[in-house]
Write a protein that holds these residues in place. Structure first.
Motif: not given
Lengths: 117, 113
Positions: A25-27, A74-75, A90-94, A109-110
């Protein structure tokens, strides 16, 4: 500009196998999410994660799924025993440097395309 | 129940035409946020705009503009002078006092040269 990254971009697996999808994710964000999009359909919420625990999950997110933040960056999303119907993007988001998650924009994310054979 | 409806499944236009993508939402909450995301052919989801329920001012960003009307529960998106690079699926989404974004089914926009 900071961005959410995901690996791998494409994962092919056999039915019944375990897969782990990874996200960075974004830091400085505090809230993390997984969504999925079955081909040609809308994006669906799976789970949100804050302060090292699940804060909300959908009915899709059953016992086959788990999430973890194994270190400070990481997540991960784990699917224990994949089924054909888990094939999706599957998309990750933050989001969220402070305050309630719902008030902040979720950055995605992409995506990881998971194909279960 | 919360719901986002994008009735237009697919729209095709020729370059330089203006195009409006419709979004209608349902929620009982008085505080909520509305979003538009773009999904180009490469597949990622790109954030375009966030609007809170107390701010009905229209917004313009370059060729993009958004019209939020609480009276009709709509949050429509207009692209002026469309370009081929605007070809994508566009999703409208809603979030209330919770963590999850509720997405519409998306509108596929094809802009032909």
């Amino acid at each position: 500009e900071p961005e959410v990254t995901q690996t791998p971009s494409h994962q092919v697996t056999q039915m019944g196998q375990e897969v782990i999808l990874r996200c960075v994710p974004i830091s400085n964000h505090l809230y993390f999410y997984w969504y999925r999009q079955i081909l040609g359909q809308k994006v669906e919420f799976l789970v949100s994660f804050y302060n090292n625990e699940i804060s909300e999950k959908s009915e899709i997110f059953d016992d086959q799924f788990s999430v973890e933040r194994p270190d400070g960056s990481n997540f991960t999303l784990k699917i224990r025993s994949t089924k054909l119907e888990d094939s999706a993007m599957y998309f990750c988001a933050s989001s969220g440097t402070s305050g309630r998650a719902g008030t902040d924009t979720q950055y995605f994310g992409p995506g990881t395309r998971l194909t279960v054979l | 129940a919360q719901k986002v409806t994008q009735a237009q499944t697919e729209i095709s236009v020729v370059e330089k035409e203006d195009v409006t993508l419709d979004c209608v939402y349902e929620t009982r909450d008085t505080t909520y946020y509305l979003f538009w995301y773009k999904q180009p052919p490469s597949g990622e989801l790109v954030f375009l705009i966030r609007r809170n329920s107390f701010d009905e001012q229209n917004e313009i960003s370059g060729r993009y503009s958004w019209n939020f009307q609480k009276s009709t529960s709509s949050f429509n998106f207009t692209i002026t002078a469309s370009q081929v690079v605007d070809s994508a699926v566009y999703f409208c989404a809603l979030i209330r006092n919770t963590d999850k974004l509720i997405f519409g089914t998306g509108t596929r926009l094809q802009v032909f040269p």
